[in-house]
Motif scaffolding. Structure first.
Motif, PDB file in Angstrom:
ATOM      1  N   ALA A 379       1.228  -0.725  -0.033  1.00  0.00           N
ATOM      2  CA  ALA A 379       0.485  -0.160   0.140  1.00  0.00           C
ATOM      3  C   ALA A 379       1.093   1.004   0.256  1.00  0.00           C
ATOM      4  O   ALA A 379       2.150   1.410   0.541  1.00  0.00           O
ATOM      5  CB  ALA A 379      -1.274   0.026   1.024  1.00  0.00           C
ATOM      6  N   ARG A 380       0.421   2.051  -0.783  1.00  0.00           N
ATOM      7  CA  ARG A 380       1.295   3.661  -0.709  1.00  0.00           C
ATOM      8  C   ARG A 380       0.194   4.843  -0.095  1.00  0.00           C
ATOM      9  O   ARG A 380      -0.716   4.406  -0.060  1.00  0.00           O
ATOM     10  CB  ARG A 380       1.088   4.031  -2.501  1.00  0.00           C
ATOM     11  CG  ARG A 380       2.567   3.027  -2.425  1.00  0.00           C
ATOM     12  CD  ARG A 380       2.901   3.145  -4.123  1.00  0.00           C
ATOM     13  NE  ARG A 380       4.580   2.254  -4.945  1.00  0.00           N
ATOM     14  CZ  ARG A 380       4.323   2.044  -5.946  1.00  0.00           C
ATOM     15  NH1 ARG A 380       3.656   3.210  -6.490  1.00  0.00           N
ATOM     16  NH2 ARG A 380       5.045   1.480  -6.405  1.00  0.00           N
ATOM     17  N   PHE A 381       0.467   5.825   0.236  1.00  0.00           N
ATOM     18  CA  PHE A 381       0.024   6.710   0.861  1.00  0.00           C
ATOM     19  C   PHE A 381      -1.003   8.136  -0.200  1.00  0.00           C
ATOM     20  O   PHE A 381      -0.402   8.024  -1.139  1.00  0.00           O
ATOM     21  CB  PHE A 381       0.995   7.846   1.707  1.00  0.00           C
ATOM     22  CG  PHE A 381       1.241   7.640   2.664  1.00  0.00           C
ATOM     23  CD1 PHE A 381       0.325   6.762   3.836  1.00  0.00           C
ATOM     24  CD2 PHE A 381       2.746   7.169   2.869  1.00  0.00           C
ATOM     25  CE1 PHE A 381       1.239   6.880   4.607  1.00  0.00           C
ATOM     26  CE2 PHE A 381       3.026   6.775   4.241  1.00  0.00           C
ATOM     27  CZ  PHE A 381       2.299   6.776   4.877  1.00  0.00           C
ATOM     28  N   VAL A 382      -2.173   8.520  -0.098  1.00  0.00           N
ATOM     29  CA  VAL A 382      -2.751   8.424  -0.607  1.00  0.00           C
ATOM     30  C   VAL A 382      -2.402  10.260  -1.312  1.00  0.00           C
ATOM     31  O   VAL A 382      -1.435  10.217  -0.909  1.00  0.00           O
ATOM     32  CB  VAL A 382      -4.165   8.644  -0.692  1.00  0.00           C
ATOM     33  CG1 VAL A 382      -4.877   7.481  -0.617  1.00  0.00           C
ATOM     34  CG2 VAL A 382      -4.475   9.570   0.150  1.00  0.00           C
ATOM     35  N   HIS A 383      -2.647  11.090  -2.263  1.00  0.00           N
ATOM     36  CA  HIS A 383      -2.614  12.315  -2.313  1.00  0.00           C
ATOM     37  C   HIS A 383      -4.356  13.192  -1.802  1.00  0.00           C
ATOM     38  O   HIS A 383      -5.137  12.289  -2.619  1.00  0.00           O
ATOM     39  CB  HIS A 383      -2.114  13.233  -3.743  1.00  0.00           C
ATOM     40  CG  HIS A 383      -0.863  13.101  -3.938  1.00  0.00           C
ATOM     41  ND1 HIS A 383       0.211  13.508  -4.498  1.00  0.00           N
ATOM     42  CD2 HIS A 383       0.198  12.319  -3.626  1.00  0.00           C
ATOM     43  CE1 HIS A 383       1.202  13.137  -5.164  1.00  0.00           C
ATOM     44  NE2 HIS A 383       1.714  12.444  -3.815  1.00  0.00           N
ATOM     45  N   THR A 384      -3.653  14.162  -0.527  1.00  0.00           N
ATOM     46  CA  THR A 384      -4.949  14.499  -0.310  1.00  0.00           C
ATOM     47  C   THR A 384      -4.759  16.372  -0.949  1.00  0.00           C
ATOM     48  O   THR A 384      -3.956  16.710  -0.672  1.00  0.00           O
ATOM     49  CB  THR A 384      -5.114  14.789   1.333  1.00  0.00           C
ATOM     50  OG1 THR A 384      -4.190  15.177   1.788  1.00  0.00           O
ATOM     51  CG2 THR A 384      -5.170  13.203   1.720  1.00  0.00           C
ATOM     52  N   LEU A 385      -6.420  16.779  -1.087  1.00  0.00           N
ATOM     53  CA  LEU A 385      -6.397  17.744  -1.635  1.00  0.00           C
ATOM     54  C   LEU A 385      -7.830  19.170  -0.734  1.00  0.00           C
ATOM     55  O   LEU A 385      -8.731  17.789  -0.255  1.00  0.00           O
ATOM     56  CB  LEU A 385      -6.849  18.067  -3.342  1.00  0.00           C
ATOM     57  CG  LEU A 385      -6.013  17.399  -4.047  1.00  0.00           C
ATOM     58  CD1 LEU A 385      -6.151  16.145  -4.600  1.00  0.00           C
ATOM     59  CD2 LEU A 385      -5.820  18.329  -5.327  1.00  0.00           C
ATOM     60  N   ASN A 386      -7.478  19.994  -0.938  1.00  0.00           N
ATOM     61  CA  ASN A 386      -8.961  20.623   0.314  1.00  0.00           C
ATOM     62  C   ASN A 386      -8.321  22.229  -1.294  1.00  0.00           C
ATOM     63  O   ASN A 386      -8.220  22.864  -0.749  1.00  0.00           O
ATOM     64  CB  ASN A 386      -8.431  20.853   1.207  1.00  0.00           C
ATOM     65  CG  ASN A 386      -7.222  22.020   1.821  1.00  0.00           C
ATOM     66  OD1 ASN A 386      -6.880  23.095   1.872  1.00  0.00           O
ATOM     67  ND2 ASN A 386      -6.716  20.573   1.976  1.00  0.00           N
ATOM     68  N   GLY A 387     -10.080  22.545  -0.722  1.00  0.00           N
ATOM     69  CA  GLY A 387     -10.278  24.427  -1.089  1.00  0.00           C
ATOM     70  C   GLY A 387     -11.216  24.537  -0.685  1.00  0.00           C
ATOM     71  O   GLY A 387     -12.695  23.711  -0.664  1.00  0.00           O
ATOM     72  N   SER A 388     -11.391  25.635  -0.797  1.00  0.00           N
ATOM     73  CA  SER A 388     -13.002  26.380  -0.545  1.00  0.00           C
ATOM     74  C   SER A 388     -14.024  27.096  -1.256  1.00  0.00           C
ATOM     75  O   SER A 388     -13.252  27.052  -2.218  1.00  0.00           O
ATOM     76  CB  SER A 388     -12.629  27.955   0.045  1.00  0.00           C
ATOM     77  OG  SER A 388     -11.569  27.429   0.631  1.00  0.00           O
ATOM     78  N   GLY A 389     -15.119  26.501  -0.909  1.00  0.00           N
ATOM     79  CA  GLY A 389     -16.060  26.731  -1.943  1.00  0.00           C
ATOM     80  C   GLY A 389     -18.207  26.856  -1.535  1.00  0.00           C
ATOM     81  O   GLY A 389     -18.473  25.907  -2.401  1.00  0.00           O
ATOM     82  N   LEU A 390     -17.875  27.912  -0.963  1.00  0.00           N
ATOM     83  CA  LEU A 390     -16.993  28.410  -0.587  1.00  0.00           C
ATOM     84  C   LEU A 390     -17.307  29.191   0.412  1.00  0.00           C
ATOM     85  O   LEU A 390     -18.174  28.934   1.443  1.00  0.00           O
ATOM     86  CB  LEU A 390     -17.218  30.075  -1.987  1.00  0.00           C
ATOM     87  CG  LEU A 390     -16.548  29.911  -3.277  1.00  0.00           C
ATOM     88  CD1 LEU A 390     -17.552  30.747  -3.857  1.00  0.00           C
ATOM     89  CD2 LEU A 390     -15.675  30.004  -3.423  1.00  0.00           C
ATOM     90  N   PRO A 391     -16.692  29.763   1.468  1.00  0.00           N
ATOM     91  CA  PRO A 391     -17.417  30.491   2.375  1.00  0.00           C
ATOM     92  C   PRO A 391     -18.372  31.728   1.839  1.00  0.00           C
ATOM     93  O   PRO A 391     -18.773  32.623   1.390  1.00  0.00           O
ATOM     94  CB  PRO A 391     -16.579  31.405   3.299  1.00  0.00           C
ATOM     95  CG  PRO A 391     -15.453  31.884   1.871  1.00  0.00           C
ATOM     96  CD  PRO A 391     -15.428  30.715   0.463  1.00  0.00           C
ATOM     97  N   THR A 392     -19.484  31.426   2.875  1.00  0.00           N
ATOM     98  CA  THR A 392     -21.142  32.091   3.074  1.00  0.00           C
ATOM     99  C   THR A 392     -20.236  33.523   3.130  1.00  0.00           C
ATOM    100  O   THR A 392     -21.500  34.132   2.340  1.00  0.00           O
ATOM    101  CB  THR A 392     -22.005  32.126   3.631  1.00  0.00           C
ATOM    102  OG1 THR A 392     -21.203  31.788   5.319  1.00  0.00           O
ATOM    103  CG2 THR A 392     -22.156  30.585   3.223  1.00  0.00           C
ATOM    104  N   GLY A 393     -19.811  33.778   4.214  1.00  0.00           N
ATOM    105  CA  GLY A 393     -19.576  35.199   4.926  1.00  0.00           C
ATOM    106  C   GLY A 393     -19.503  36.279   3.935  1.00  0.00           C
ATOM    107  O   GLY A 393     -18.929  37.140   3.247  1.00  0.00           O
TER     108      GLY A 393
END
Length: 430
Positions: A379-393
């Motif tokens: 097994a190998r490590f996955v890649h993780t990604l994150n992003g705002s989609g979006l903040p309401t304020g």
């Protein structure tokens, strides 16, 4: 977290990466800890071999009737065992110290990340839309904090009365607009292949560690107990849904989204964007998180940015995309794009979304792997990604300022009207 083997074999590469980040790492301490740990392991292995040899002697000596010599051999084994136990304790101490040391080193920027000193050297990638010329329309644009107060939809005084500075009460159409934005964001993501979650907003210490908020950013987090925290973003919970798990390659990429309250103490940020609702201690944000195979993560980052851009385009808000340079990169990211929306009150673009590829940095901390038997063993490590989609304020602030009218009302963007009961304008609230 970085791969310790990579660091051991490529210290010069890490020197360069940290210098590009306008930081450094303690190379001498790393090799001191690593050297002692490896020396302890070697000594234990030698003692174990010695113990095994002495243990074999005992049986032979007993058969030969040499009891005194056998007892001496037993005593030798006992002493070796004591040494091994002591060394095992020292090894555990060294491994804990090394793990803590590695946990404080930020991710290494990838080749696509431009080298630069700070935010002033972030290159612009593209722009979309044209800011309104309010002077040409014959009136002066107001800031959202003034618009919101005049319309009775943002109440800063009552927010401060209830909770202190940088908390705001939304009422009437302000509350409805905030809820409309969250639903619009989530429905858009769901229609485009994301899976929705409603995670807890209170998480344990190891969960905050997994995404890199701890130990570095503990002062910016809201504690609910010694080892529990209010989430600063749904990224923390969504990424750790698979902590300690091994996924199947056929499942990837996974695309998750969640709308949650978010909480940030933001120690040390006093004086920065403290007017209005741009920088609040509590806010609602819809987050995107992805799990991808390493060879696909760069493309998944581009599509994540496009997802956030699509929402801004649907809202008709002018924006620009910038690529964060090495000196402005977040702790866990190897590459980041920021999307900045036009705010007339600043006469400038302000960040509304940040989309990052963390590579295997978070996956290594949270132990998230995947199997692909057709291409590799184990097994190998996955890649993780994150992003705002979006903040309401921040999106609300942008809508209020960009869609304001000379009479003080605000036009509701067409895509939001079904979520606002068909309302076309926000007017003074009674």
């Amino acid at each position: 977290m970085l791969d310790i083997k990579f660091v051991r074999e490529n210290p010069d590469a890490l020197d360069e990466a940290m210098a590009n980040r306008q930081g450094s790492w303690d190379r001498e301490k790393f090799f001191e800890l690593d050297g002692e740990r490896r020396a302890v392991i070697t000594e234990v292995e030698e003692l174990q071999a010695q113990r095994n040899a002495e243990s074999k002697k005992i049986g032979m000596l007993m058969k030969e009737g040499k009891r005194e010599e056998a007892e001496a051999a037993k005593e030798a084994v006992r002493l070796v065992n004591e040494k091994i136990e002591g060394l095992a304790a020292r090894r555990s101490e060294l491994e804990d110290a090394q793990y803590d040391f590695m946990a404080r080193i930020p991710n290494m920027p990838c080749e696509a990340t431009p080298v630069g000193v700070d935010e002033n050297e972030n290159p612009e990638v593209r722009r979309w839309g044209t800011p309104r010329d309010f002077a040409a329309e014959g009136f002066e644009a107001k800031a959202h904090w003034d618009l919101g107060t005049d319309l009775g939809i943002l109440d800063f005084e009552r927010g401060a009365k209830l909770s202190g500075g940088r908390f705001t009460v939304l009422s009437g159409d302000g509350a409805t607009l905030d809820r409309a934005l969250e639903n619009f964001f989530l429905n858009t993501h769901l229609a485009r292949g994301f899976k929705e979650f409603i995670p807890p907003v209170v998480v344990n210490r190891e969960i905050m560690f997994g995404t890199g908020q701890l130990p570095k950013f503990e002062d910016d987090a809201y504690h609910t107990g010694e080892d529990q925290f209010l989430i600063p973003t749904a990224e923390v919970a969504l990424t750790n849904l698979h902590a300690g798990e091994t996924l199947d390659a056929s499942q990837l990429p996974l695309r998750y989204t969640a709308g949650t309250p978010c909480f940030r103490e933001e120690a040390g940020s006093a004086g920065r964007d403290t007017r209005g609702i741009i920088r609040q201690h509590q806010f609602t944000k819809v987050e995107m998180v992805k799990f991808a195979r390493p060879e696909e993560s760069d493309d998944e980052l581009e599509s994540m940015v496009a997802e956030a851009e699509y929402i801004l385009q649907q809202l008709g808000l002018p924006y620009r995309v910038i690529s964060l340079c090495t000196g402005d990169l977040g702790f866990s990211a190897r590459q980041t794009y920021d999307i900045e929306v036009w705010l007339p009150s600043y006469n400038a673009y302000k960040e509304i979304s940040s989309c990052s590829n963390c590579g295997d940095f978070q996956a290594r901390r949270a132990n998230i792997k995947y199997r692909d038997p057709e291409n590799f063993k184990g097994a190998r490590f996955v890649h993780t990604l994150n992003g705002s989609g979006l903040p309401t304020g921040r999106t609300m602030a942008a809508i209020m300022e960009n869609y304001q009218n000379a009479d003080g009302t605000i036009t509701v963007p067409e895509v939001l009207r079904p979520y606002m009961g068909g309302r076309e304008h926000i007017e003074i609230q009674e």
